[in-house]
Design an enzyme around this catalytic site. Structure first.
Site, short mmCIF file in Angstrom:
data_model
loop_
_atom_site.label_atom_id
_atom_site.label_comp_id
_atom_site.label_asym_id
_atom_site.label_seq_id
_atom_site.Cartn_x
_atom_site.Cartn_y
_atom_site.Cartn_z
N LYS A 290 0.82 -1.22 0.00
CA LYS A 290 0.00 0.00 0.00
C LYS A 290 0.85 1.26 0.00
O LYS A 290 0.34 2.35 -0.27
CB LYS A 290 -0.92 0.00 1.22
CG LYS A 290 -1.83 -1.22 1.32
CD LYS A 290 -3.04 -1.10 0.41
CE LYS A 290 -3.97 -2.30 0.58
NZ LYS A 290 -5.16 -2.21 -0.26
N GLU B 121 -7.22 -1.92 -9.65
CA GLU B 121 -8.39 -1.72 -10.51
C GLU B 121 -9.00 -0.35 -10.24
O GLU B 121 -9.89 0.08 -10.99
CB GLU B 121 -9.44 -2.79 -10.24
CG GLU B 121 -9.20 -4.09 -10.98
CD GLU B 121 -10.29 -5.12 -10.75
OE1 GLU B 121 -10.96 -5.08 -9.70
OE2 GLU B 121 -10.45 -5.99 -11.62
N LYS C 120 0.69 5.31 -4.64
CA LYS C 120 1.28 3.99 -4.98
C LYS C 120 1.91 4.09 -6.38
O LYS C 120 3.02 3.61 -6.61
CB LYS C 120 0.20 2.91 -4.98
CG LYS C 120 -0.40 2.65 -3.62
CD LYS C 120 -1.67 1.81 -3.73
CE LYS C 120 -2.42 1.85 -2.41
NZ LYS C 120 -3.85 1.59 -2.55
C1 FMN Z 1 -7.63 -7.26 -9.79
C2 FMN Z 1 -7.28 -6.62 -8.48
C3 FMN Z 1 -7.52 -5.27 -8.29
C4 FMN Z 1 -7.14 -4.65 -7.09
N1 FMN Z 1 -7.28 -3.27 -6.96
C5 FMN Z 1 -6.74 -2.67 -5.89
C6 FMN Z 1 -6.68 -1.25 -5.80
O1 FMN Z 1 -7.16 -0.53 -6.68
N2 FMN Z 1 -6.07 -0.69 -4.72
C7 FMN Z 1 -5.53 -1.44 -3.70
O2 FMN Z 1 -4.98 -0.89 -2.75
N3 FMN Z 1 -5.60 -2.81 -3.75
C8 FMN Z 1 -6.16 -3.43 -4.80
N4 FMN Z 1 -6.19 -4.81 -4.87
C9 FMN Z 1 -5.63 -5.59 -3.75
C10 FMN Z 1 -6.64 -6.53 -3.07
O3 FMN Z 1 -7.43 -5.81 -2.17
C11 FMN Z 1 -5.83 -7.64 -2.38
O4 FMN Z 1 -5.22 -8.42 -3.37
C12 FMN Z 1 -6.69 -8.55 -1.50
O5 FMN Z 1 -7.23 -7.85 -0.41
C13 FMN Z 1 -5.86 -9.72 -0.97
O6 FMN Z 1 -4.75 -9.25 -0.23
P1 FMN Z 1 -3.25 -9.57 -0.60
O7 FMN Z 1 -3.03 -9.17 -2.04
O8 FMN Z 1 -2.46 -8.69 0.33
O9 FMN Z 1 -3.01 -11.01 -0.40
C14 FMN Z 1 -6.58 -5.43 -6.04
C15 FMN Z 1 -6.38 -6.80 -6.25
C16 FMN Z 1 -6.69 -7.38 -7.44
C17 FMN Z 1 -6.37 -8.85 -7.65
#
Ligand code: FMN
Length: 217
Positions: free
Chosen positions: A15, A165, A74
């Site tokens: 983050k 996303e 980010k």
């Molecule tokens: C396709 C996709 C889009 C995501 N978009 C965002 C985003 O815009 N901002 C963000 O901070 N996290 C984003 N995430 C992170 C997810 O919240 C995170 O992958 C999920 O909570 C699982 O946590 P981890 O990746 O720490 O294991 C995204 C994850 C994925 C796979």
């Protein structure tokens, strides 16, 4: 625990990035290889990847997060940001270029196998274009495979990542003139190294239990 399972469990969505820590040219080359070698249905490879490592490149991408302010730092503080883009059409000329590449790469031994590959690919492309009418969605799915490959690969390489996303794809398409080039932005990934201030680094991961998500038959 294998290196791979270690990486899967230790990777997390970063983050806050440390803007002073940059990826090396060799790491960027490996990231390109990860994306290039990602699999796709009928080897359609319906993608294009914009890689921003310069301040101006990252600024351009960051503009698309105006309404997603939590994601802007980010993008600006990451070492590299990849915009994974999806093609807007799979036309005959493009299918021919795939066939030409496969021939060049030595996968086609004779005219009959060339025809068989072309027919097989045209069947699936035709189905999504004309019957299911979900070609764009089908291509996006292939791009998300590249996203998974990139996230897993980065984790194995010890590189921190944030999939994103939360951005305005239309704004980014406009900013980078992507539609005119025949593709559109689908998802972003910020890559680099975590900042010591990243609150997410020390939080435990949370996943549904295996008893909930698996059925063995
Ligand atoms: C396709 C996709 C889009 C995501 N978009 C965002 C985003 O815009 N901002 C963000 O901070 N996290 C984003 N995430 C992170 C997810 O919240 C995170 O992958 C999920 O909570 C699982 O946590 P981890 O990746 O720490 O294991 C995204 C994850 C994925 C796979």
């Amino acid at each position: 625990m294998s290196h791979l399972i270690d990486a899967v469990k230790n990777r997390y969505t970063t983050k806050a990035f440390d803007s002073s820590r940059l990826l090396t040219e060799a790491q960027l080359a490996d990231i390109k290889t990860l994306l290039q070698f990602s699999p796709s249905s009928v080897n359609s490879q319906p993608w294009h990847f914009i890689i921003a490592t310069t301040e101006s490149g990252k600024q351009k991408i960051a503009k698309s997060t105006e309404n997603y302010g939590f994601n802007t730092p980010k993008i600006l503080n990451a070492s590299a940001v990849v915009a994974l883009c999806t093609k807007t059409t799979l036309d005959d000329g493009y299918l021919q270029s795939l066939l030409n590449q496969e021939q060049k790469d030595g996968r086609i031994s004779d005219e009959a196998s060339k025809q068989a590959i072309a027919t097989g690919r045209a069947f699936f492309v035709g189905m999504h274009n004309n019957e299911l009418k979900d070609c764009q969605h089908w291509m996006d799915k292939q791009v998300y495979l590249a996203l998974g490959t990139l996230l897993l690969g980065a984790a194995v390489m010890g590189i921190d990542a944030c999939p994103i996303e939360g951005f305005d794809a239309s704004a980014l398409n406009h900013e980078l003139g992507l539609r005119d080039k025949g593709y559109g932005a689908t998802v972003l990934v910020a890559l680099g190294y975590r900042s010591p201030t990243d609150f997410n680094a020390n939080l435990p991961k949370s996943r549904l239990a295996q008893t909930t998500i698996f059925t063995e038959i």
